[in-house]
Design a protein around this motif. Structure first.
Motif, PDB file in Angstrom:
ATOM      1  N   ALA A 281      70.837  24.224  40.917  1.00  0.00           N
ATOM      2  CA  ALA A 281      69.654  25.045  40.642  1.00  0.00           C
ATOM      3  C   ALA A 281      69.642  26.274  41.547  1.00  0.00           C
ATOM      4  O   ALA A 281      69.356  27.391  41.091  1.00  0.00           O
ATOM      5  CB  ALA A 281      68.383  24.220  40.829  1.00  0.00           C
ATOM      6  N   ALA A 282      69.963  26.081  42.814  1.00  0.00           N
ATOM      7  CA  ALA A 282      70.007  27.208  43.757  1.00  0.00           C
ATOM      8  C   ALA A 282      71.110  28.192  43.367  1.00  0.00           C
ATOM      9  O   ALA A 282      70.913  29.413  43.416  1.00  0.00           O
ATOM     10  CB  ALA A 282      70.223  26.700  45.174  1.00  0.00           C
ATOM     11  N   LEU A 283      72.248  27.662  42.975  1.00  0.00           N
ATOM     12  CA  LEU A 283      73.366  28.506  42.539  1.00  0.00           C
ATOM     13  C   LEU A 283      72.972  29.298  41.294  1.00  0.00           C
ATOM     14  O   LEU A 283      73.212  30.511  41.205  1.00  0.00           O
ATOM     15  CB  LEU A 283      74.580  27.614  42.260  1.00  0.00           C
ATOM     16  CG  LEU A 283      75.929  28.255  42.101  1.00  0.00           C
ATOM     17  CD1 LEU A 283      76.284  29.116  43.297  1.00  0.00           C
ATOM     18  CD2 LEU A 283      76.975  27.168  41.901  1.00  0.00           C
ATOM     19  N   ARG A 284      72.340  28.615  40.342  1.00  0.00           N
ATOM     20  CA  ARG A 284      71.892  29.280  39.115  1.00  0.00           C
ATOM     21  C   ARG A 284      70.922  30.417  39.448  1.00  0.00           C
ATOM     22  O   ARG A 284      71.032  31.514  38.902  1.00  0.00           O
ATOM     23  CB  ARG A 284      71.228  28.266  38.188  1.00  0.00           C
ATOM     24  CG  ARG A 284      70.821  28.866  36.851  1.00  0.00           C
ATOM     25  CD  ARG A 284      70.020  27.896  36.016  1.00  0.00           C
ATOM     26  NE  ARG A 284      68.763  27.626  36.695  1.00  0.00           N
ATOM     27  CZ  ARG A 284      68.193  26.434  36.802  1.00  0.00           C
ATOM     28  NH1 ARG A 284      68.755  25.375  36.273  1.00  0.00           N
ATOM     29  NH2 ARG A 284      67.050  26.293  37.434  1.00  0.00           N
ATOM     30  N   GLU A 285      69.999  30.176  40.363  1.00  0.00           N
ATOM     31  CA  GLU A 285      69.032  31.208  40.739  1.00  0.00           C
ATOM     32  C   GLU A 285      69.706  32.388  41.437  1.00  0.00           C
ATOM     33  O   GLU A 285      69.343  33.542  41.197  1.00  0.00           O
ATOM     34  CB  GLU A 285      67.926  30.615  41.619  1.00  0.00           C
ATOM     35  CG  GLU A 285      66.952  29.757  40.857  1.00  0.00           C
ATOM     36  CD  GLU A 285      66.335  30.454  39.651  1.00  0.00           C
ATOM     37  OE1 GLU A 285      65.918  31.635  39.768  1.00  0.00           O
ATOM     38  OE2 GLU A 285      66.290  29.834  38.571  1.00  0.00           O
ATOM     39  N   THR A 286      70.669  32.108  42.288  1.00  0.00           N
ATOM     40  CA  THR A 286      71.419  33.180  42.959  1.00  0.00           C
ATOM     41  C   THR A 286      72.131  34.052  41.939  1.00  0.00           C
ATOM     42  O   THR A 286      72.101  35.291  42.013  1.00  0.00           O
ATOM     43  CB  THR A 286      72.440  32.578  43.945  1.00  0.00           C
ATOM     44  OG1 THR A 286      71.737  31.845  44.944  1.00  0.00           O
ATOM     45  CG2 THR A 286      73.300  33.647  44.591  1.00  0.00           C
TER      46      THR A 286
ATOM     47  N   ARG B 220      71.242  43.893  38.202  1.00  0.00           N
ATOM     48  CA  ARG B 220      72.187  44.816  37.574  1.00  0.00           C
ATOM     49  C   ARG B 220      71.918  45.032  36.085  1.00  0.00           C
ATOM     50  O   ARG B 220      72.659  45.729  35.410  1.00  0.00           O
ATOM     51  CB  ARG B 220      73.613  44.302  37.792  1.00  0.00           C
ATOM     52  CG  ARG B 220      74.039  44.491  39.241  1.00  0.00           C
ATOM     53  CD  ARG B 220      75.056  43.460  39.708  1.00  0.00           C
ATOM     54  NE  ARG B 220      75.318  43.657  41.121  1.00  0.00           N
ATOM     55  CZ  ARG B 220      74.521  43.214  42.106  1.00  0.00           C
ATOM     56  NH1 ARG B 220      73.435  42.525  41.815  1.00  0.00           N
ATOM     57  NH2 ARG B 220      74.814  43.433  43.366  1.00  0.00           N
ATOM     58  N   ASP B 221      70.892  44.370  35.554  1.00  0.00           N
ATOM     59  CA  ASP B 221      70.570  44.438  34.127  1.00  0.00           C
ATOM     60  C   ASP B 221      71.778  44.073  33.269  1.00  0.00           C
ATOM     61  O   ASP B 221      72.104  44.732  32.283  1.00  0.00           O
ATOM     62  CB  ASP B 221      70.038  45.836  33.756  1.00  0.00           C
ATOM     63  CG  ASP B 221      69.451  45.867  32.360  1.00  0.00           C
ATOM     64  OD1 ASP B 221      68.980  44.816  31.865  1.00  0.00           O
ATOM     65  OD2 ASP B 221      69.479  46.952  31.731  1.00  0.00           O
ATOM     66  N   TRP B 222      72.449  42.980  33.627  1.00  0.00           N
ATOM     67  CA  TRP B 222      73.643  42.535  32.911  1.00  0.00           C
ATOM     68  C   TRP B 222      73.369  41.423  31.907  1.00  0.00           C
ATOM     69  O   TRP B 222      74.261  41.033  31.161  1.00  0.00           O
ATOM     70  CB  TRP B 222      74.703  42.053  33.896  1.00  0.00           C
ATOM     71  CG  TRP B 222      75.403  43.159  34.621  1.00  0.00           C
ATOM     72  CD1 TRP B 222      75.302  44.503  34.410  1.00  0.00           C
ATOM     73  CD2 TRP B 222      76.342  42.997  35.682  1.00  0.00           C
ATOM     74  NE1 TRP B 222      76.104  45.197  35.291  1.00  0.00           N
ATOM     75  CE2 TRP B 222      76.759  44.283  36.084  1.00  0.00           C
ATOM     76  CE3 TRP B 222      76.863  41.899  36.345  1.00  0.00           C
ATOM     77  CZ2 TRP B 222      77.673  44.492  37.105  1.00  0.00           C
ATOM     78  CZ3 TRP B 222      77.776  42.104  37.358  1.00  0.00           C
ATOM     79  CH2 TRP B 222      78.181  43.391  37.731  1.00  0.00           C
ATOM     80  N   ASP B 223      72.148  40.910  31.876  1.00  0.00           N
ATOM     81  CA  ASP B 223      71.864  39.810  30.959  1.00  0.00           C
ATOM     82  C   ASP B 223      72.190  40.178  29.514  1.00  0.00           C
ATOM     83  O   ASP B 223      72.635  39.338  28.742  1.00  0.00           O
ATOM     84  CB  ASP B 223      70.397  39.381  31.080  1.00  0.00           C
ATOM     85  CG  ASP B 223      70.120  38.123  30.288  1.00  0.00           C
ATOM     86  OD1 ASP B 223      70.716  37.078  30.593  1.00  0.00           O
ATOM     87  OD2 ASP B 223      69.304  38.192  29.337  1.00  0.00           O
ATOM     88  N   GLN B 224      71.995  41.445  29.176  1.00  0.00           N
ATOM     89  CA  GLN B 224      72.276  41.913  27.812  1.00  0.00           C
ATOM     90  C   GLN B 224      73.735  41.697  27.411  1.00  0.00           C
ATOM     91  O   GLN B 224      74.041  41.606  26.221  1.00  0.00           O
ATOM     92  CB  GLN B 224      71.906  43.395  27.695  1.00  0.00           C
ATOM     93  CG  GLN B 224      72.705  44.291  28.636  1.00  0.00           C
ATOM     94  CD  GLN B 224      72.233  45.716  28.634  1.00  0.00           C
ATOM     95  OE1 GLN B 224      72.006  46.287  27.561  1.00  0.00           O
ATOM     96  NE2 GLN B 224      72.075  46.314  29.815  1.00  0.00           N
ATOM     97  N   PHE B 225      74.627  41.622  28.382  1.00  0.00           N
ATOM     98  CA  PHE B 225      76.049  41.438  28.103  1.00  0.00           C
ATOM     99  C   PHE B 225      76.472  39.967  28.157  1.00  0.00           C
ATOM    100  O   PHE B 225      77.572  39.620  27.754  1.00  0.00           O
ATOM    101  CB  PHE B 225      76.898  42.225  29.107  1.00  0.00           C
ATOM    102  CG  PHE B 225      76.500  43.663  29.225  1.00  0.00           C
ATOM    103  CD1 PHE B 225      76.600  44.527  28.145  1.00  0.00           C
ATOM    104  CD2 PHE B 225      75.996  44.154  30.424  1.00  0.00           C
ATOM    105  CE1 PHE B 225      76.220  45.861  28.259  1.00  0.00           C
ATOM    106  CE2 PHE B 225      75.623  45.483  30.539  1.00  0.00           C
ATOM    107  CZ  PHE B 225      75.720  46.337  29.458  1.00  0.00           C
TER     108      PHE B 225
ATOM    109  N   THR C  16      69.595  36.132  39.834  1.00  0.00           N
ATOM    110  CA  THR C  16      69.109  37.280  40.606  1.00  0.00           C
ATOM    111  C   THR C  16      70.147  38.394  40.613  1.00  0.00           C
ATOM    112  O   THR C  16      69.823  39.559  40.378  1.00  0.00           O
ATOM    113  CB  THR C  16      68.768  36.856  42.050  1.00  0.00           C
ATOM    114  OG1 THR C  16      67.736  35.862  41.996  1.00  0.00           O
ATOM    115  CG2 THR C  16      68.313  38.028  42.880  1.00  0.00           C
ATOM    116  N   PHE C  17      71.386  38.037  40.856  1.00  0.00           N
ATOM    117  CA  PHE C  17      72.476  39.012  40.864  1.00  0.00           C
ATOM    118  C   PHE C  17      72.553  39.731  39.517  1.00  0.00           C
ATOM    119  O   PHE C  17      72.637  40.966  39.457  1.00  0.00           O
ATOM    120  CB  PHE C  17      73.797  38.301  41.177  1.00  0.00           C
ATOM    121  CG  PHE C  17      74.985  39.203  41.208  1.00  0.00           C
ATOM    122  CD1 PHE C  17      75.332  39.885  42.362  1.00  0.00           C
ATOM    123  CD2 PHE C  17      75.789  39.370  40.078  1.00  0.00           C
ATOM    124  CE1 PHE C  17      76.445  40.719  42.404  1.00  0.00           C
ATOM    125  CE2 PHE C  17      76.895  40.197  40.101  1.00  0.00           C
ATOM    126  CZ  PHE C  17      77.220  40.872  41.266  1.00  0.00           C
TER     127      PHE C  17
END
Length: 127
Positions: A11-16, A24-29, A19-20
């Protein structure tokens, strides 16, 4: 307790990673297809470090190569965790489920010390 710690670590890794990506607004990719592709590319980059080695042991890799391997392993994990996040898959639960299936395919009393695939065993009945 170990399972709870592992869940917390993931869960902590997923959150890190979230956030990263968000910074960077990379979720779209980060479509599942793109993340799967990136995961394969990073896994290939990891494999490249072992390509011509005899065994790939720590000693054979050496310190500099081991650091590069470590970074490639991190890349693989980042894409895997990101893909699981996008598909809402609990990796701890998936591993636990898969281990149940693997125990059925590879009973320890029948396969100990034998690296064949499950369908190569004499009494394999499918599944």
């Amino acid at each position: 307790m170990a399972e709870q710690t592992a869940s917390g670590d993931f869960a902590a890794l997923r959150e890190t990673i979230r956030t990263f990506v968000d910074e960077r607004d990379w979720d779209q990719f980060h479509t599942p297809k793109n993340l799967s592709s990136a995961l394969c590319v990073e896994a290939a980059e990891l494999l490249e470090h072992f390509q011509w080695l005899q065994t790939g042991s720590r000693e054979e890799l050496g310190a500099a190569k081991l650091e590069q391997v470590r970074h490639e392993m991190a890349d693989v994990l980042v894409y895997l965790v990101r893909l699981a996040d996008k598909l809402d898959i609990d990796l701890n639960a998936a591993v636990a489920e898969k281990m149940v299936l693997n125990r059925a395919k590879y009973p320890a009393d029948k396969v100990r010390g034998d690296a064949r695939k499950y369908d190569e065993y004499k009494d394999y009945k499918g599944g």
